[in-house]
Design an enzyme around this catalytic site. Structure first.
Site, short mmCIF file in Angstrom:
data_model
loop_
_atom_site.label_atom_id
_atom_site.label_comp_id
_atom_site.label_asym_id
_atom_site.label_seq_id
_atom_site.Cartn_x
_atom_site.Cartn_y
_atom_site.Cartn_z
N GLY A 105 0.83 -1.20 0.00
CA GLY A 105 0.00 0.00 0.00
C GLY A 105 0.86 1.25 0.00
N ASP B 59 -1.48 -7.03 7.55
CA ASP B 59 -2.92 -6.94 7.36
C ASP B 59 -3.32 -7.56 6.02
OD1 ASP B 59 -1.66 -4.80 5.95
OD2 ASP B 59 -3.50 -3.61 6.00
N GLU C 247 5.93 -5.29 7.82
CA GLU C 247 5.28 -4.23 8.61
C GLU C 247 5.93 -4.00 9.97
OE1 GLU C 247 2.50 -5.43 5.47
OE2 GLU C 247 3.73 -6.53 6.90
N GLY D 104 0.38 -4.89 0.80
CA GLY D 104 -0.87 -4.87 0.05
C GLY D 104 -0.85 -5.69 -1.22
#
Length: 366
Positions: A73, A152, A144, A121
């Site tokens: 992302g 996530d 992350e 992402g």
């Protein structure tokens, strides 16, 4: 079909029986196709349109350029949302998880071409596809822990399904894995060479599509896989017993100590240990809690939980500080708070699971 400056390029390949293959190409090669709001929105809307179009028999999803499918992302945009305390971050995560969920439950075959860099992402897009292809250049990671976030985009779902404690290890260390690793841990289905893309497209176009469309795609990919060059060696498979030994401990603190004190000769494990050692202590504790909480959740419940966690990560300081240190000021010296693992309280971790909004969950309609 698409404006060449569009966030995602959409095109069609006609099939021999008059149907169409929808092709979606993430179009930000200089940013390694990092996923931003406009890209996610364009892809989400087009996938919905193709789902309703009976002439579209399957979808191919790839990144533009030769370096990466999707490097994650756009965390700088998310950093700015966190610093400004605005609603853009929540809006992005909500849309991204709607897109990821749609890919997981999509009724038509989706071939995701996971070539080159696939991070964060990018795994959200890859992991849910029905036919996941990796190549000789695939490098995949969920790093992350270095920026104060957590794995996530459905990580709570796919990390728990990996063999042994591998998912937890990869989440804690952000370790980069290759194509053979990706197949071993269940994040990919086929190994092809990047140069075979045109062959995949040509064979799919020549297929009759007169029986189950998922089976058509499977047969094409299996046939081409026999011509691919040899895969790299799997680092995860080679180090599986050692990874399992790290987790033979009674407490989270001891597990972390087992990993960071690794003194063997394997460079991959050494890099993983170093990343964990310098990572965000809150992320470390959050990863343990995330994977435990999601162990028996449905896919829908996973994404609903992750939206709560992600919005809270924007609210607290560690994510903004991690992105600042790595990608904005680039001093690589994040001042995470709490600064040590033993200073991260259970109460602070539990607070990440409290919905930061009142009223209906934004993903109630999944």
């Amino acid at each position: 079909m698409s404006d060449q400056n569009a966030p995602v390029l959409f095109s069609y390949q006609a099939t021999s029986n008059g149907n169409k293959i929808g092709i979606a190409e993430l179009n930000a090669p200089k940013a390694l196709n990092s996923l931003n709001y406009d890209m996610a929105q364009a892809l989400f809307e087009q996938l919905q349109a193709w789902q309703a179009d009976d002439s579209v028999v399957c979808v191919l999803l790839r990144g533009s350029g030769d370096k990466g499918f999707c490097a994650g992302g756009d965390v700088v945009q998310l950093h700015n949302s966190a610093v400004n305390n605005d609603s853009r971050g929540q809006a992005f995560f909500t849309l991204e998880y709607q897109l990821d969920y749609l890919i997981h439950v999509y009724p038509k075959p989706i071939v995701c071409w996971g070539h080159g860099i696939v991070m964060g992402g990018g795994l959200g897009l890859l992991s849910g596809a029905s036919h996941r292809v990796v190549t000789e250049k695939t490098r995949l990671a969920m790093p992350e822990v270095t920026i104060g976030l957590y794995p996530d985009v459905g990580g709570s779902w796919f990390l728990n399904k990996m063999p042994g404690d591998v998912g937890l290890f990869l989440a804690l260390t952000g370790a980069s894995i290759n194509a053979a690793d990706t197949l071993f841990v269940g994040l990919a289905d086929y190994y092809l060479n990047h140069a075979q893309w045109s062959s995949v497209l040509a064979r799919l176009a020549k297929s009759s599509w007169e029986y189950d469309h998922h089976q058509v795609v499977t047969e094409v990919l299996l046939a081409l896989q026999t011509d691919a060059t040899e895969k790299p060696q799997s680092q995860v498979r080679a180090n599986f017993d050692c990874i399992q030994a790290f987790f033979a401990a009674a407490t989270q603190e001891q597990i972390v100590e087992n990993i960071v004190s690794y003194a063997g000769e394997d460079e991959w494990l050494s890099r993983a240990a170093a990343t964990l050692k310098s990572g965000c202590p809150t992320t470390v504790k959050l990863v343990f809690a995330q994977l435990q909480a999601s162990l028996h959740m449905s896919l829908k419940e996973v994404f609903q939980m992750e939206l709560i966690l992600s919005c809270n990560c924007l609210k607290y300081d560690n994510f903004a500080e991690g992105v600042r240190a790595l990608l904005i000021d680039k001093d690589k010296n994040p001042q995470f708070s709490p600064a040590t693992l033993d200073a991260v309280t259970d109460e602070f971790i539990l607070a990440h699971f409290d919905a930061p909004w009142s009223g209906e969950h934004p993903l109630a309609g999944l």
